[in-house]
Scaffold this motif. Sequence first.
Motif, PDB file in Angstrom:
ATOM      1  N   ARG A 139      -8.959 -10.515  -2.388  1.00 50.58           N
ATOM      2  CA  ARG A 139      -9.867 -10.897  -1.312  1.00 50.58           C
ATOM      3  C   ARG A 139     -11.256 -11.257  -1.853  1.00 50.58           C
ATOM      4  O   ARG A 139     -11.836 -12.275  -1.483  1.00 50.58           O
ATOM      5  N   VAL A 140     -11.776 -10.442  -2.765  1.00 47.82           N
ATOM      6  CA  VAL A 140     -13.098 -10.681  -3.342  1.00 47.82           C
ATOM      7  C   VAL A 140     -13.094 -11.965  -4.163  1.00 47.82           C
ATOM      8  O   VAL A 140     -14.018 -12.773  -4.083  1.00 47.82           O
ATOM      9  N   LEU A 141     -12.048 -12.183  -4.940  1.00 49.85           N
ATOM     10  CA  LEU A 141     -11.954 -13.390  -5.760  1.00 49.85           C
ATOM     11  C   LEU A 141     -11.855 -14.635  -4.880  1.00 49.85           C
ATOM     12  O   LEU A 141     -12.475 -15.652  -5.175  1.00 49.85           O
ATOM     13  N   GLU A 142     -11.096 -14.568  -3.805  1.00 54.44           N
ATOM     14  CA  GLU A 142     -11.007 -15.711  -2.883  1.00 54.44           C
ATOM     15  C   GLU A 142     -12.359 -16.011  -2.249  1.00 54.44           C
ATOM     16  O   GLU A 142     -12.752 -17.175  -2.127  1.00 54.44           O
ATOM     17  N   LEU A 143     -13.086 -14.960  -1.848  1.00 54.09           N
ATOM     18  CA  LEU A 143     -14.406 -15.169  -1.243  1.00 54.09           C
ATOM     19  C   LEU A 143     -15.377 -15.808  -2.241  1.00 54.09           C
ATOM     20  O   LEU A 143     -16.206 -16.631  -1.876  1.00 54.09           O
ATOM     21  N   SER A 144     -15.229 -15.443  -3.515  1.00 49.64           N
ATOM     22  CA  SER A 144     -16.109 -15.995  -4.542  1.00 49.64           C
ATOM     23  C   SER A 144     -15.722 -17.413  -4.922  1.00 49.64           C
ATOM     24  O   SER A 144     -16.540 -18.331  -4.851  1.00 49.64           O
ATOM     25  N   VAL A 145     -14.457 -17.612  -5.291  1.00 51.07           N
ATOM     26  CA  VAL A 145     -14.025 -18.903  -5.843  1.00 51.07           C
ATOM     27  C   VAL A 145     -13.737 -19.925  -4.753  1.00 51.07           C
ATOM     28  O   VAL A 145     -14.174 -21.072  -4.834  1.00 51.07           O
ATOM     29  N   VAL A 146     -13.020 -19.522  -3.731  1.00 51.40           N
ATOM     30  CA  VAL A 146     -12.603 -20.469  -2.692  1.00 51.40           C
ATOM     31  C   VAL A 146     -13.725 -20.721  -1.685  1.00 51.40           C
ATOM     32  O   VAL A 146     -14.044 -21.860  -1.371  1.00 51.40           O
ATOM     33  N   THR A 147     -14.346 -19.642  -1.200  1.00 51.03           N
ATOM     34  CA  THR A 147     -15.368 -19.768  -0.169  1.00 51.03           C
ATOM     35  C   THR A 147     -16.747 -20.052  -0.750  1.00 51.03           C
ATOM     36  O   THR A 147     -17.586 -20.652  -0.098  1.00 51.03           O
ATOM     37  N   GLY A 148     -17.001 -19.611  -1.985  1.00 52.73           N
ATOM     38  CA  GLY A 148     -18.272 -19.885  -2.639  1.00 52.73           C
ATOM     39  C   GLY A 148     -19.379 -18.897  -2.313  1.00 52.73           C
ATOM     40  O   GLY A 148     -20.550 -19.190  -2.499  1.00 52.73           O
ATOM     41  N   LEU A 149     -19.014 -17.702  -1.845  1.00 51.65           N
ATOM     42  CA  LEU A 149     -20.033 -16.702  -1.539  1.00 51.65           C
ATOM     43  C   LEU A 149     -20.573 -16.081  -2.827  1.00 51.65           C
ATOM     44  O   LEU A 149     -19.862 -16.004  -3.830  1.00 51.65           O
TER      45      LEU A 149
END
Length: 192
Positions: A139-149
């Motif tokens: 979840r954290v990796l998706e928020l960082s890489v995919v969403t750009g947070l």
Amino acid sequence: MTSRSAAQPTILERVAAGDPGAVKDVLSRYSALVWSLASGLSRDPHEIEDVVQDIFVDVWRSSKRYDPRVASEATFIATIARRRVIDRRRRAGRRVDPEPLEEELAPGADDPSLRQVDIEDEAMQAKEVLAELSGDRRRVLELSVVTGLTHREIAADTGIPLGTVKSHIRRGLVEVSERLKARRVAHGEDGE
């Protein structure tokens, strides 16, 4: 007792009302503040000028939201300036400098349709490997890489401590990389 804004409007209230003289007053009073905040971004005067211009455009657009009971004009403008500088830094950090390819392309590699298939295949493999990660790490990796947070935004959104967010991202990227490499080796695609 009359309020300050009823007796004499602030410069930003005048900007919001469309007073042409207010623009000059804002520039006169706050350009040094904005310039000093923007100067921390770069040594390139052209880039600083661009950021300063963007900041003042944001100030004009946001002037109707200004409330003198909440903050001073200087604080309001400085907040806008800091946000714009942070946005610029984020964009600059995401920019990748193009490097010329030194290797000779394989026959047919210049065919755009083949390259698109390769990119789609790589993206699908990365998505599959990402789905294999554990809950919070994924979840954290998706928020960082995919969403750009940013790390702080992820921590605020998820309630996970900032240090843990950073660890999840770092370990998650290593794990994804190792799993992708293992897949390539298993399929005889790794040139090592």
